[in-house]
Scaffold this motif. Structure first.
Motif, PDB file in Angstrom:
ATOM      1  N   SER A  63       0.747  -1.179   0.006  1.00  0.00           N
ATOM      2  CA  SER A  63      -0.253  -0.017   0.062  1.00  0.00           C
ATOM      3  C   SER A  63       0.868   1.279   0.063  1.00  0.00           C
ATOM      4  O   SER A  63       0.831   2.151  -0.790  1.00  0.00           O
ATOM      5  N   LEU A  64       1.775   1.354   0.943  1.00  0.00           N
ATOM      6  CA  LEU A  64       2.940   2.305   0.895  1.00  0.00           C
ATOM      7  C   LEU A  64       3.545   2.451  -0.578  1.00  0.00           C
ATOM      8  O   LEU A  64       3.725   3.723  -1.237  1.00  0.00           O
ATOM      9  N   ASN A  65       4.072   1.193  -1.200  1.00  0.00           N
ATOM     10  CA  ASN A  65       4.429   1.396  -2.530  1.00  0.00           C
ATOM     11  C   ASN A  65       3.544   2.137  -3.598  1.00  0.00           C
ATOM     12  O   ASN A  65       3.938   2.870  -4.261  1.00  0.00           O
ATOM     13  N   ALA A  66       2.118   1.801  -3.545  1.00  0.00           N
ATOM     14  CA  ALA A  66       1.193   2.360  -4.446  1.00  0.00           C
ATOM     15  C   ALA A  66       1.236   3.820  -4.161  1.00  0.00           C
ATOM     16  O   ALA A  66       1.251   4.610  -4.905  1.00  0.00           O
ATOM     17  N   GLU A  67       1.170   4.327  -2.761  1.00  0.00           N
ATOM     18  CA  GLU A  67       1.225   5.733  -2.476  1.00  0.00           C
ATOM     19  C   GLU A  67       2.535   6.340  -3.039  1.00  0.00           C
ATOM     20  O   GLU A  67       2.385   7.589  -3.434  1.00  0.00           O
ATOM     21  N   ASP A  68       3.364   5.723  -2.853  1.00  0.00           N
ATOM     22  CA  ASP A  68       4.669   6.356  -3.633  1.00  0.00           C
ATOM     23  C   ASP A  68       4.387   6.455  -5.079  1.00  0.00           C
ATOM     24  O   ASP A  68       5.113   7.603  -5.665  1.00  0.00           O
ATOM     25  N   GLY A  69       4.099   5.507  -5.618  1.00  0.00           N
ATOM     26  CA  GLY A  69       3.758   5.639  -7.150  1.00  0.00           C
ATOM     27  C   GLY A  69       2.893   6.681  -7.611  1.00  0.00           C
ATOM     28  O   GLY A  69       2.973   7.493  -8.639  1.00  0.00           O
ATOM     29  N   ILE A  70       1.933   6.796  -6.790  1.00  0.00           N
ATOM     30  CA  ILE A  70       0.922   7.932  -6.968  1.00  0.00           C
ATOM     31  C   ILE A  70       1.646   9.443  -7.031  1.00  0.00           C
ATOM     32  O   ILE A  70       1.577  10.157  -7.815  1.00  0.00           O
ATOM     33  N   SER A  71       2.441   9.426  -5.857  1.00  0.00           N
ATOM     34  CA  SER A  71       3.298  10.718  -5.781  1.00  0.00           C
ATOM     35  C   SER A  71       4.152  10.983  -6.952  1.00  0.00           C
ATOM     36  O   SER A  71       4.283  12.054  -7.415  1.00  0.00           O
ATOM     37  N   ALA A  72       4.840   9.746  -7.251  1.00  0.00           N
ATOM     38  CA  ALA A  72       5.841   9.795  -8.700  1.00  0.00           C
ATOM     39  C   ALA A  72       4.807  10.345  -9.733  1.00  0.00           C
ATOM     40  O   ALA A  72       5.244  11.190 -10.702  1.00  0.00           O
ATOM     41  N   SER A 125      12.028  18.870 -19.039  1.00  0.00           N
ATOM     42  CA  SER A 125      12.178  17.391 -19.204  1.00  0.00           C
ATOM     43  C   SER A 125      13.428  16.809 -18.782  1.00  0.00           C
ATOM     44  O   SER A 125      13.587  15.732 -18.131  1.00  0.00           O
ATOM     45  N   GLU A 126      14.603  17.552 -18.557  1.00  0.00           N
ATOM     46  CA  GLU A 126      15.942  17.392 -18.111  1.00  0.00           C
ATOM     47  C   GLU A 126      15.994  17.068 -16.490  1.00  0.00           C
ATOM     48  O   GLU A 126      16.518  16.349 -15.777  1.00  0.00           O
ATOM     49  N   THR A 127      14.936  18.099 -15.780  1.00  0.00           N
ATOM     50  CA  THR A 127      15.211  18.188 -14.417  1.00  0.00           C
ATOM     51  C   THR A 127      13.909  17.659 -13.526  1.00  0.00           C
ATOM     52  O   THR A 127      14.320  17.455 -12.179  1.00  0.00           O
ATOM     53  N   THR A 128      12.989  17.200 -14.102  1.00  0.00           N
ATOM     54  CA  THR A 128      11.778  16.711 -13.159  1.00  0.00           C
ATOM     55  C   THR A 128      12.076  15.388 -12.807  1.00  0.00           C
ATOM     56  O   THR A 128      12.217  14.362 -13.606  1.00  0.00           O
ATOM     57  N   LYS A 129      12.269  15.157 -11.568  1.00  0.00           N
ATOM     58  CA  LYS A 129      12.370  13.849 -11.131  1.00  0.00           C
ATOM     59  C   LYS A 129      11.808  13.607  -9.630  1.00  0.00           C
ATOM     60  O   LYS A 129      11.448  14.276  -8.925  1.00  0.00           O
ATOM     61  N   PHE A 130      11.826  12.305  -9.320  1.00  0.00           N
ATOM     62  CA  PHE A 130      11.249  11.816  -8.096  1.00  0.00           C
ATOM     63  C   PHE A 130      12.283  11.105  -7.618  1.00  0.00           C
ATOM     64  O   PHE A 130      12.457   9.854  -7.967  1.00  0.00           O
ATOM     65  N   ASN A 131      12.608  11.285  -6.246  1.00  0.00           N
ATOM     66  CA  ASN A 131      13.490  10.228  -5.508  1.00  0.00           C
ATOM     67  C   ASN A 131      14.593   9.770  -6.449  1.00  0.00           C
ATOM     68  O   ASN A 131      15.098   8.704  -6.762  1.00  0.00           O
ATOM     69  N   GLU A 132      15.238  10.854  -7.234  1.00  0.00           N
ATOM     70  CA  GLU A 132      16.342  10.667  -8.009  1.00  0.00           C
ATOM     71  C   GLU A 132      16.243   9.981  -9.324  1.00  0.00           C
ATOM     72  O   GLU A 132      17.149   9.777 -10.117  1.00  0.00           O
ATOM     73  N   THR A 133      15.013   9.751  -9.533  1.00  0.00           N
ATOM     74  CA  THR A 133      14.451   9.017 -11.006  1.00  0.00           C
ATOM     75  C   THR A 133      13.785  10.202 -11.725  1.00  0.00           C
ATOM     76  O   THR A 133      13.004  10.857 -11.461  1.00  0.00           O
ATOM     77  N   TYR A 134      14.818  10.620 -13.052  1.00  0.00           N
ATOM     78  CA  TYR A 134      14.033  11.455 -13.865  1.00  0.00           C
ATOM     79  C   TYR A 134      12.827  10.900 -14.683  1.00  0.00           C
ATOM     80  O   TYR A 134      13.112   9.739 -15.380  1.00  0.00           O
ATOM     81  N   LEU A 135      11.839  11.685 -14.415  1.00  0.00           N
ATOM     82  CA  LEU A 135      10.561  11.032 -14.953  1.00  0.00           C
ATOM     83  C   LEU A 135      10.379  11.473 -16.462  1.00  0.00           C
ATOM     84  O   LEU A 135       9.572  10.666 -17.187  1.00  0.00           O
ATOM     85  N   LEU A 136      10.907  12.373 -17.072  1.00  0.00           N
ATOM     86  CA  LEU A 136      10.588  12.863 -18.353  1.00  0.00           C
ATOM     87  C   LEU A 136      11.508  12.895 -19.439  1.00  0.00           C
ATOM     88  O   LEU A 136      11.348  13.079 -20.578  1.00  0.00           O
TER      89      LEU A 136
END
Length: 482
Positions: A63-72, A125-136
């Motif tokens: 459940s916490l993993n899914a909440e982290d996923g929503i945040s990302a 695109s280059e700077t959007t990240k979540f927990n050190e993972t660049y998303l875009l």
């Protein structure tokens, strides 16, 4: 009477030991809150309980993993909200630059803002990240993708395929008008016969204007009247010469004067454009211009330009490259084959959210986010500053495709978020019900256990009293020893 073996005291002591053991276990259960504190308390229950605990703790973490996923997902979607806003502004600027009232300096000013917006989209695109993972910014690997072909604003049907496209339009005839690159052209011919043939079937009573003079078609020589401009069709045809302009059935048929090439120099063969009326061209010249515009429009945002055949497989001349252009002939139509332009962009980012307590792959929810820089959106190097406004016009379609791409990605992220919210609700429900089941096995029923404790406590006191009585029983021997 015997003194070596006090059986009554031994029995009382044995029973007292049993009671003390029961009392001790009840005290342990009451103080810990668990009725299973060791395997000996309930071997089967302990095994089931620990299995349930594993599931409960795993599901809680899922459940916490899914909440982290929503945040990302929300982080990525929030960034794309700004990208959408920038694209909408770029669309405004492109529409503005398309207007013919703008000077080249005005379009340069507009281009400056477009360049800044393009740079900002790349920066997001280059700077959007979540927990050190660049998303875009996508993955480290790159791939070559095609850029959608565009119809350059021409009337016709554009069909997109994987790496190619086709544009189908009506075949042009004498007198037709068509807008190409913002300029309206009229189809004419360098051959007088083409024009005379176009009016050959005129019927009596119809009106034909030749070089500004209007004639009425009559059916016989007896009806002819030169003064009243009433002539047979053959006589009207005889007035058509090089440079003539013939108006028939609302269309203007021009006998072109085409003795110069595109540079204005005399040439054995012209360029298909009237030397005096630059907006009167042959159908062949129009087809070539259309091919050029299709190429320009379809190359917006591409690093490798699109290729367009300027010879149609309908007998209009030339040799189409069958390897590049697979357009087929259609009666009464002109079909252009378009090899789409390409651009190199990074592979999309893919990560999986683990939302279950077991190692089952069905517990993985995959999230895919495309590389959404300007190259990935097909708007890299977007230009709106040419002198005619055509480049800005073609940029509008490229921006529209980029808006659609971002919309599609945001919709996907929104769908994933909604799914994760349902996943969390389900996980929390399973945790609650499994915890309830585990509680039935492991937790102490305090009321019941207090009854047992009180009973054991009373028995313990009674046992101590009976042990004392048993120990006193042998005292009667002393009276015999007087």
């Amino acid at each position: 009477m015997v003194v070596q073996h006090n059986l009554r005291a031994m029995n009382a002591n044995r029973m007292l030991g049993i009671t003390q053991g029961t009392l001790s276990k009840s005290a342990e259960k009451l103080s810990s809150g668990y009725k299973v504190n060791r395997a000996a308390d309930d071997a089967a229950g302990l095994s089931i309980s620990e299995k349930m605990r594993k599931q409960i703790r795993g599901l809680s973490q899922a459940s916490l993993n899914a909440e982290d996923g929503i945040s990302a997902v929300q982080t990525a979607e929030g960034a794309l909200t700004e990208v959408h806003d920038m694209l909408q502004r770029m669309n405004e600027l492109a529409v503005k630059a398309s207007n013919g009232t703008n000077a080249l300096s005005d379009r340069q000013t507009i281009q400056d803002e477009v360049d800044q917006l393009l740079t900002e989209i790349d920066r997001v695109s280059e700077t959007t990240k979540f927990n050190e993972t660049y998303l875009l910014k996508g993955d480290k690997d790159t791939k070559t993708v095609t850029v959608n072909a565009q119809d350059a604003g021409l009337e016709g049907k554009l069909t997109q395929n994987t790496t190619r496209a086709t544009f189908t339009m009506d075949k042009l005839s004498l007198g037709d008008t068509i807008k190409i690159g913002g300029t309206e052209y009229t189809i004419g011919s360098t051959n007088v016969k083409d024009i005379t043939d176009s009016i050959a079937n005129a019927k009596a009573g119809e009106l034909i204007t030749v070089d500004g003079t209007q004639y009425t078609v009559v059916g016989s020589a007896a009806e002819k009247n030169e003064d009243k401009n009433m002539l047979q069709i053959a006589d009207i045809q005889g007035k058509v010469a090089e440079g003539s302009s013939v108006i028939y059935k609302g269309k203007t048929h021009t006998v072109m004067v085409d003795k110069k090439d595109a540079t204005g120099a005399a040439a054995a063969a012209g360029d298909g454009i009237d030397d005096e009326k630059g907006t009167v061209i042959t159908a062949t010249a129009a087809y070539k211009k259309i091919a050029q515009e299709l190429k320009i429009a379809s190359s917006v945002g591409a690093t490798t330009d699109a290729a367009v055949n300027d010879t149609q497989k309908n007998g209009t001349g030339g040799t189409a490259d069958a390897d590049l252009f697979d357009a087929a002939s259609v009666a009464g139509k002109v079909v252009y084959g378009i090899k789409k332009g390409t651009v190199d962009r990074k592979e999309g980012l893919t990560f999986a959210l683990h939302v279950g307590a077991d190692a089952d792959m069905t517990n993985k929810i995959s999230v895919q986010i495309d590389a959404l820089d300007t190259a990935g959106l097909g708007i890299a190097g977007l230009n709106v500053k040419d002198s005619t406004g055509a480049a800005a016009t073609y940029a509008i379609d490229a921006i529209a495709d980029a808006v659609a791409h971002v919309s599609s990605q945001r919709s996907l992220l929104g769908a994933v978020q909604n799914r994760l919210e349902h996943t969390i609700n389900n996980l929390d429900n399973v945790v609650e019900n499994t915890t309830s089941a585990e509680s039935q096995i492991r937790d102490t029923d305090m009321a019941t256990e207090m009854v047992k404790y009180s009973n054991a406590n009373i028995l313990s006191q009674a046992g101590q009293s009976m042990l004392a009585q048993g120990n006193q029983a042998n005292q009667g021997v002393l009276s015999l020893l007087g």
